[in-house]
Scaffold this motif. Structure first.
Motif, PDB file in Angstrom:
ATOM      1  N   VAL A  70       0.474 -12.198  -0.737  1.00  0.00           N
ATOM      2  CA  VAL A  70      -0.489 -12.856  -1.621  1.00  0.00           C
ATOM      3  C   VAL A  70      -1.826 -12.131  -1.610  1.00  0.00           C
ATOM      4  CG1 VAL A  70      -1.744 -14.981  -2.090  1.00  0.00           C
ATOM      5  CG2 VAL A  70       0.644 -15.080  -1.342  1.00  0.00           C
ATOM      6  N   MET A  71      -2.405 -11.944  -0.417  1.00  0.00           N
ATOM      7  CA  MET A  71      -3.746 -11.375  -0.349  1.00  0.00           C
ATOM      8  C   MET A  71      -3.754  -9.906  -0.738  1.00  0.00           C
ATOM      9  SD  MET A  71      -6.438 -11.618   2.825  1.00  0.00           S
ATOM     10  CE  MET A  71      -8.101 -10.945   2.694  1.00  0.00           C
ATOM     11  N   GLN A  72      -2.817  -9.125  -0.173  1.00  0.00           N
ATOM     12  CA  GLN A  72      -2.845  -7.699  -0.476  1.00  0.00           C
ATOM     13  C   GLN A  72      -2.513  -7.419  -1.946  1.00  0.00           C
ATOM     14  OE1 GLN A  72      -0.729  -3.436   0.010  1.00  0.00           O
ATOM     15  NE2 GLN A  72       0.321  -5.224   0.789  1.00  0.00           N
ATOM     16  N   PHE A  73      -1.344  -7.885  -2.394  1.00  0.00           N
ATOM     17  CA  PHE A  73      -0.919  -7.544  -3.751  1.00  0.00           C
ATOM     18  C   PHE A  73      -1.761  -8.253  -4.806  1.00  0.00           C
ATOM     19  CE2 PHE A  73       2.657  -5.785  -1.561  1.00  0.00           C
ATOM     20  CZ  PHE A  73       3.091  -4.762  -2.390  1.00  0.00           C
ATOM     21  N   GLY A  74      -2.111  -9.513  -4.558  1.00  0.00           N
ATOM     22  CA  GLY A  74      -2.924 -10.230  -5.524  1.00  0.00           C
ATOM     23  C   GLY A  74      -4.271  -9.559  -5.747  1.00  0.00           C
ATOM     24  N   LEU A  75      -4.964  -9.223  -4.653  1.00  0.00           N
ATOM     25  CA  LEU A  75      -6.278  -8.602  -4.774  1.00  0.00           C
ATOM     26  C   LEU A  75      -6.188  -7.160  -5.254  1.00  0.00           C
ATOM     27  CD1 LEU A  75      -8.097 -10.016  -1.619  1.00  0.00           C
ATOM     28  CD2 LEU A  75      -8.330 -10.741  -3.997  1.00  0.00           C
ATOM     29  N   LEU A  76      -5.143  -6.436  -4.835  1.00  0.00           N
ATOM     30  CA  LEU A  76      -4.992  -5.052  -5.284  1.00  0.00           C
ATOM     31  C   LEU A  76      -4.743  -4.990  -6.786  1.00  0.00           C
ATOM     32  CD1 LEU A  76      -4.722  -2.029  -4.630  1.00  0.00           C
ATOM     33  CD2 LEU A  76      -2.294  -2.438  -4.182  1.00  0.00           C
ATOM     34  N   PHE A  77      -3.859  -5.836  -7.279  1.00  0.00           N
ATOM     35  CA  PHE A  77      -3.586  -5.863  -8.717  1.00  0.00           C
ATOM     36  C   PHE A  77      -4.834  -6.295  -9.489  1.00  0.00           C
ATOM     37  CE2 PHE A  77       1.332  -6.323  -8.861  1.00  0.00           C
ATOM     38  CZ  PHE A  77       1.447  -5.258  -7.978  1.00  0.00           C
ATOM     39  N   LEU A  92      -7.773   3.962  -0.873  1.00  0.00           N
ATOM     40  CA  LEU A  92      -8.604   2.947  -0.221  1.00  0.00           C
ATOM     41  C   LEU A  92      -7.771   1.872   0.461  1.00  0.00           C
ATOM     42  CD1 LEU A  92     -11.606   2.650   0.137  1.00  0.00           C
ATOM     43  CD2 LEU A  92     -11.692   1.231  -1.906  1.00  0.00           C
ATOM     44  N   VAL A  93      -6.585   1.577  -0.079  1.00  0.00           N
ATOM     45  CA  VAL A  93      -5.754   0.541   0.532  1.00  0.00           C
ATOM     46  C   VAL A  93      -5.196   0.996   1.881  1.00  0.00           C
ATOM     47  CG1 VAL A  93      -3.490   1.176  -0.434  1.00  0.00           C
ATOM     48  CG2 VAL A  93      -4.082  -1.250  -0.110  1.00  0.00           C
ATOM     49  N   GLN A  94      -5.244   2.327   2.166  1.00  0.00           N
ATOM     50  CA  GLN A  94      -4.822   2.805   3.478  1.00  0.00           C
ATOM     51  C   GLN A  94      -5.753   2.311   4.587  1.00  0.00           C
ATOM     52  OE1 GLN A  94      -1.916   4.355   3.718  1.00  0.00           O
ATOM     53  NE2 GLN A  94      -1.741   4.338   1.476  1.00  0.00           N
ATOM     54  N   ALA A  95      -6.875   1.707   4.214  1.00  0.00           N
ATOM     55  CA  ALA A  95      -7.761   1.110   5.208  1.00  0.00           C
ATOM     56  C   ALA A  95      -7.061   0.027   6.012  1.00  0.00           C
ATOM     57  CB  ALA A  95      -9.000   0.524   4.521  1.00  0.00           C
ATOM     58  N   SER A  96      -5.894  -0.409   5.558  1.00  0.00           N
ATOM     59  CA  SER A  96      -5.132  -1.393   6.335  1.00  0.00           C
ATOM     60  C   SER A  96      -4.829  -0.890   7.740  1.00  0.00           C
ATOM     61  CB  SER A  96      -3.819  -1.716   5.615  1.00  0.00           C
ATOM     62  OG  SER A  96      -3.052  -0.542   5.441  1.00  0.00           O
ATOM     63  N   ALA A  97      -4.705   0.437   7.902  1.00  0.00           N
ATOM     64  CA  ALA A  97      -4.381   0.978   9.217  1.00  0.00           C
ATOM     65  C   ALA A  97      -5.490   0.730  10.235  1.00  0.00           C
ATOM     66  CB  ALA A  97      -4.060   2.470   9.101  1.00  0.00           C
ATOM     67  N   PRO A  98      -6.729   1.192   9.986  1.00  0.00           N
ATOM     68  CA  PRO A  98      -7.775   0.874  10.967  1.00  0.00           C
ATOM     69  C   PRO A  98      -8.052  -0.617  11.088  1.00  0.00           C
ATOM     70  CG  PRO A  98      -8.711   1.953   9.015  1.00  0.00           C
ATOM     71  CD  PRO A  98      -7.225   2.108   8.935  1.00  0.00           C
ATOM     72  N   PHE A  99      -7.929  -1.361   9.993  1.00  0.00           N
ATOM     73  CA  PHE A  99      -8.094  -2.809  10.077  1.00  0.00           C
ATOM     74  C   PHE A  99      -7.066  -3.415  11.032  1.00  0.00           C
ATOM     75  CE2 PHE A  99     -10.155  -3.201   5.625  1.00  0.00           C
ATOM     76  CZ  PHE A  99     -11.409  -3.070   6.187  1.00  0.00           C
ATOM     77  N   ALA A 143     -13.764  -1.936  -6.029  1.00  0.00           N
ATOM     78  CA  ALA A 143     -13.605  -1.286  -4.723  1.00  0.00           C
ATOM     79  C   ALA A 143     -13.624  -2.316  -3.601  1.00  0.00           C
ATOM     80  CB  ALA A 143     -14.714  -0.254  -4.518  1.00  0.00           C
ATOM     81  N   ALA A 144     -14.513  -3.317  -3.713  1.00  0.00           N
ATOM     82  CA  ALA A 144     -14.572  -4.363  -2.694  1.00  0.00           C
ATOM     83  C   ALA A 144     -13.274  -5.159  -2.651  1.00  0.00           C
ATOM     84  CB  ALA A 144     -15.755  -5.294  -2.974  1.00  0.00           C
ATOM     85  N   LEU A 145     -12.694  -5.446  -3.803  1.00  0.00           N
ATOM     86  CA  LEU A 145     -11.416  -6.161  -3.850  1.00  0.00           C
ATOM     87  C   LEU A 145     -10.302  -5.340  -3.205  1.00  0.00           C
ATOM     88  CD1 LEU A 145     -11.543  -7.609  -7.481  1.00  0.00           C
ATOM     89  CD2 LEU A 145     -11.685  -8.912  -5.358  1.00  0.00           C
ATOM     90  N   THR A 146     -10.336  -4.010  -3.393  1.00  0.00           N
ATOM     91  CA  THR A 146      -9.314  -3.146  -2.795  1.00  0.00           C
ATOM     92  C   THR A 146      -9.426  -3.158  -1.275  1.00  0.00           C
ATOM     93  OG1 THR A 146      -9.432  -1.731  -4.759  1.00  0.00           O
ATOM     94  CG2 THR A 146      -8.295  -0.846  -2.835  1.00  0.00           C
ATOM     95  N   VAL A 147     -10.651  -3.118  -0.760  1.00  0.00           N
ATOM     96  CA  VAL A 147     -10.855  -3.189   0.691  1.00  0.00           C
ATOM     97  C   VAL A 147     -10.348  -4.524   1.233  1.00  0.00           C
ATOM     98  CG1 VAL A 147     -12.581  -3.220   2.526  1.00  0.00           C
ATOM     99  CG2 VAL A 147     -12.777  -1.566   0.664  1.00  0.00           C
ATOM    100  N   LEU A 148     -10.622  -5.614   0.522  1.00  0.00           N
ATOM    101  CA  LEU A 148     -10.113  -6.919   0.950  1.00  0.00           C
ATOM    102  C   LEU A 148      -8.589  -6.966   0.895  1.00  0.00           C
ATOM    103  CD1 LEU A 148     -12.673  -9.356  -0.738  1.00  0.00           C
ATOM    104  CD2 LEU A 148     -12.456  -8.806   1.698  1.00  0.00           C
ATOM    105  N   ALA A 149      -7.996  -6.272  -0.080  1.00  0.00           N
ATOM    106  CA  ALA A 149      -6.532  -6.189  -0.144  1.00  0.00           C
ATOM    107  C   ALA A 149      -5.993  -5.491   1.102  1.00  0.00           C
ATOM    108  CB  ALA A 149      -6.099  -5.443  -1.401  1.00  0.00           C
ATOM    109  N   ALA A 150      -6.669  -4.425   1.526  1.00  0.00           N
ATOM    110  CA  ALA A 150      -6.253  -3.725   2.746  1.00  0.00           C
ATOM    111  C   ALA A 150      -6.381  -4.634   3.964  1.00  0.00           C
ATOM    112  CB  ALA A 150      -7.102  -2.462   2.927  1.00  0.00           C
ATOM    113  N   LEU A 151      -7.422  -5.463   3.978  1.00  0.00           N
ATOM    114  CA  LEU A 151      -7.590  -6.418   5.081  1.00  0.00           C
ATOM    115  C   LEU A 151      -6.447  -7.434   5.087  1.00  0.00           C
ATOM    116  CD1 LEU A 151      -9.412  -7.401   7.396  1.00  0.00           C
ATOM    117  CD2 LEU A 151     -10.626  -8.812   5.718  1.00  0.00           C
TER     118      LEU A 151
END
Length: 333
Positions: A70-77, A92-99, A143-151
């Motif tokens: 929900v959070m990742q795909f919804g916000l990324l789309f 930018l969605v690769q930020a999921s790794a350090p998160f 960009a902020a939404l993409t970072v939140l998707a990674a989170l």
């Protein structure tokens, strides 16, 4: 890895990288939350009918579905729909790794080595460069939404770790049962109760078929086929050998967006993207020596699907984009 397996790993990177292009095409025909819901609904129906439910606590399956789905795909789309270039989104969605590493340390008590901390710092600096560049040249919200998707992806990873599934691929498939209803509810509230369904009906017209093709690609080629090949490779090879191929995904995403959509990233965004990729590799504990290791997973053990687990390298001897990983030990390496 032999030549054939290297080609298969490269093929998976291409399939996953083209996912971002398919999302961009799909968003020309469907609203973002509704497209995300369809992406999972296409998988959820056959999964419920034909795939046995994994033996994991329901709360972790729910947490994985809400975070990763929900959070990742919804916000990324939503981010791509609001103007985030699909090529930059793939980076930018690769930020999921350090998160994932940071949240693992904060919430699960996992250790973070200096090497990992350095990789995380580099990745965060790369993200900051991309975000600042976006703020200078375009709207900052995508960009902020993409970072939140990674989170959201990172939160999903933590739930997946806690679940410790004995059948990772089955667990990843059953995760697709969770997102459709929340995403459809979001679509009804934010996009209009009938907007998505009208777009779905239009998809079967002469003008709507590209959206239908994009949906099938996202759900089948990008998820089932790619994840199946990746899982098979991880059953035959060390995670450190296979995992770096996932870093080709943003490269494919940027090139595909440049060729098909005429997206031309700035020099700053390319530099920031390179920093993110290098930081992710360092932050997840991968080293060239790990890639050269000849040790194989224990026979019969399930290998993790690192596309859905961009955190520390998992223990291969213990036996999931969708995603999807096996049990994991915090190693601080």
């Amino acid at each position: 890895m032999n030549v054939g397996d290297r080609l298969l790993a490269g093929l998976v990177a291409v399939l996953w990288g083209l996912n971002f292009l398919a999302v961009r095409v799909g968003l020309d025909h469907f609203p973002p939350f509704f497209l995300a819901a369809l992406r999972f609904l296409v998988l959820a129906v056959p999964v419920v009918l034909f795939v046995p439910r994994p033996q994991v606590p329901f709360r972790w399956l729910l947490g994985y579905g809400l975070g990763f789905g929900v959070m990742q795909f919804g916000l990324l789309f939503l981010a791509i729909d609001r103007g985030m270039p699909s090529g930059q989104a793939s980076v930018l969605v690769q930020a999921s790794a350090p998160f994932t590493v940071l949240l693992g340390a904060l919430l699960l008590g996992e250790r973070v080595s200096r090497r990992q901390l350095g990789g995380i710092t580099l990745a965060v600096l790369g993200m900051a460069v991309i975000v600042v560049d976006r703020a200078r040249t375009a709207a900052l919200l995508p960009a902020a939404l993409t970072v939140l998707a990674a989170l959201g992806w990172a939160f999903g990873n933590l739930a997946s770790r806690r679940a410790r599934p004995d059948r990772p691929l089955r667990f990843a498939l059953w995760m697709s049962v969770v997102p459709p209803l929340p995403l459809l509810a979001l679509s009804a509230v934010m996009e209009g109760p009938g907007t998505g369904w009208r777009s779905f009906g239009h998809a079967f017209s002469a003008d709507g078929w590209p959206g239908l093709v994009a949906l099938v690609y996202i759900a089948v080629a990008g998820s089932v086929v790619g994840s199946g090949i990746w899982t098979a490779l991880l059953r035959r090879h060390e995670a450190g050998t296979v995992a770096p191929y996932s870093m080709l995904v943003p490269v494919v995403g940027i090139v595909a967006a440049w060729l098909a959509l005429k997206e031309q990233p700035t020099g700053w965004s390319l530099a920031g993207g390179a920093a993110v990729v290098v930081g992710v590799l360092a932050g997840t504990g991968w080293t060239p020596s790990a890639g050269r290791s000849r040790r194989k997973p224990a026979r019969g053990g399930s290998a993790p699907l690192l596309r859905d687990l961009p955190g520390p390298v998992p223990d291969q001897t213990v036996g999931p984009t969708g995603r999807v990983q096996d049990t994991q030990r915090s190693r601080g390496t």
